[in-house]
Design an enzyme around this catalytic site. Sequence first.
Site, PDB file in Angstrom:
ATOM      1  N   ASP A  84       0.811  -1.214   0.000  1.00 29.21           N
ATOM      2  CA  ASP A  84       0.000   0.000   0.000  1.00 29.21           C
ATOM      3  C   ASP A  84       0.851   1.274   0.000  1.00 29.21           C
ATOM      4  O   ASP A  84       1.896   1.330   0.661  1.00 29.21           O
ATOM      5  CB  ASP A  84      -0.879  -0.038   1.270  1.00 29.21           C
ATOM      6  CG  ASP A  84      -2.078   0.882   1.180  1.00 29.21           C
ATOM      7  OD1 ASP A  84      -2.554   1.146   0.066  1.00 29.21           O
ATOM      8  OD2 ASP A  84      -2.555   1.323   2.249  1.00 29.21           O
ATOM      9  N   HIS A 211      -9.962   5.369   0.397  1.00 28.44           N
ATOM     10  CA  HIS A 211      -8.905   5.430   1.418  1.00 28.44           C
ATOM     11  C   HIS A 211      -9.420   6.230   2.610  1.00 28.44           C
ATOM     12  O   HIS A 211     -10.411   6.946   2.523  1.00 28.44           O
ATOM     13  CB  HIS A 211      -7.649   6.088   0.837  1.00 28.44           C
ATOM     14  CG  HIS A 211      -6.860   5.174  -0.043  1.00 28.44           C
ATOM     15  ND1 HIS A 211      -5.562   4.791   0.242  1.00 28.44           N
ATOM     16  CD2 HIS A 211      -7.193   4.538  -1.186  1.00 28.44           C
ATOM     17  CE1 HIS A 211      -5.141   3.979  -0.697  1.00 28.44           C
ATOM     18  NE2 HIS A 211      -6.106   3.808  -1.590  1.00 28.44           N
ATOM     19  N   THR A 236      -6.265   3.223  10.536  1.00 26.30           N
ATOM     20  CA  THR A 236      -6.194   3.906  11.838  1.00 26.30           C
ATOM     21  C   THR A 236      -7.134   3.299  12.879  1.00 26.30           C
ATOM     22  O   THR A 236      -6.791   3.261  14.072  1.00 26.30           O
ATOM     23  CB  THR A 236      -6.488   5.404  11.634  1.00 26.30           C
ATOM     24  OG1 THR A 236      -5.545   5.917  10.685  1.00 26.30           O
ATOM     25  CG2 THR A 236      -6.362   6.187  12.920  1.00 26.30           C
TER      26      THR A 236
HETATM   27  O1  G3H Z   1      -4.371   3.015   2.579  1.00 28.46           O
HETATM   28  C1  G3H Z   1      -4.792   2.951   3.738  1.00 28.46           C
HETATM   29  C2  G3H Z   1      -6.009   3.621   4.148  1.00 28.46           C
HETATM   30  O2  G3H Z   1      -6.263   4.706   3.353  1.00 28.46           O
HETATM   31  C3  G3H Z   1      -6.218   3.746   5.614  1.00 28.46           C
HETATM   32  O3  G3H Z   1      -6.652   5.011   6.048  1.00 28.46           O
HETATM   33  O4  G3H Z   1      -5.798   4.824   8.349  1.00 28.46           O
HETATM   34  O5  G3H Z   1      -7.343   6.624   7.723  1.00 28.46           O
HETATM   35  O6  G3H Z   1      -8.153   4.278   7.849  1.00 28.46           O
HETATM   36  P1  G3H Z   1      -7.016   5.201   7.579  1.00 28.46           P
HETATM   37 ZN    ZN Z   2      -4.589   5.217   2.049  1.00 33.36          ZN
END
Ligand code: G3H
Ligand code: ZN
Length: 294
Positions: A84, A211, A236
């Site tokens: 990612d 995302h 997160t």
């Molecule tokens: O690529 C990962 C995601 O966009 C995670 O985003 O940590 O805000 O849930 P987030």
């Molecule tokens: Zn992301």
Amino acid sequence: MPLSTTGELVAEAASSAGAVAAFNVITLEHIEAVIAAAEAAGEPVVLQLSENAVQFHGGRMHPTAAAAVSAAHRSDVPVALHLDHVKNEALLQDAADCGFSSVMFDAAHLPYQENVAATRKAVRWAHANGLWLEAELGEVGGKDGTGPLDAHAPGARTDPDEARRFVEETGVDALAVAIGSSHAMTSRDARIDNDLLHRLRLALEVPLVLHGSSGLSDQEIQRAVQGGINKVNIGTALSIAMTTAVRATLAADPSAVDPRGYLAAGRRAVTGTVTALLATVTTAASASLPVRSA
Ligand code: G3H
Ligand code: ZN
């Protein structure tokens, strides 16, 4: 079960107008927690390792990826591995050897033409090496002399016409779109721009990726899936679950020294959070949502 591929899981979800959930993992406990939740739900899942997580492991991708591959092989449900937010080309080129079936190539911070050139090159390489490639397009600047607004900036929005051109010019397999969510939110009060999502869905044939999904309520995630999102990225929320549980466990027993005590609590908390979010994502296609006030 053999390792699945992100392309297959996304295509399968899209064929029933749904989405696959993709969770960012950092440690072995995250990997175990996500797979435990997916097995309990009987749902497929994508494990994502970000370039930032690789940096946390000293820049070495193989050990954590090998753990994820091994755990996936032993899983009762289909599990795919995704690299990612990759900017570093050397990491990109290690992806196939590490068991990843897909990558998110992150050049959205670049001016449009540079984003196109870098992404097109990454797509060529990925396809030649059997990888599915996701890219991202934020709000393209430059027309008035300003730089591009990074797709992760809270106010960024993807323009449907530019997105159509970007997909044609690069040949990406999926597109991450900026429609109101932003990364690393610890509150769940972001709002999806449903009209924009609708226009993007009509303009594009490739699967759409969301995302920053930790900042959305369950209903907003379900609205996004019902509006045409096919892959929901969540990171997160897992960090919040793990850190809250570890902090509480240590506070309850300040003399504890065995990491298994607090790591087990952290892992259980992540399993609980993934269980809930997996249900949110996988039932979205059939959920009926109340009308939202503006
Ligand atoms: O690529 C990962 C995601 O966009 C995670 O985003 O940590 O805000 O849930 P987030
Ligand atoms: Zn992301």
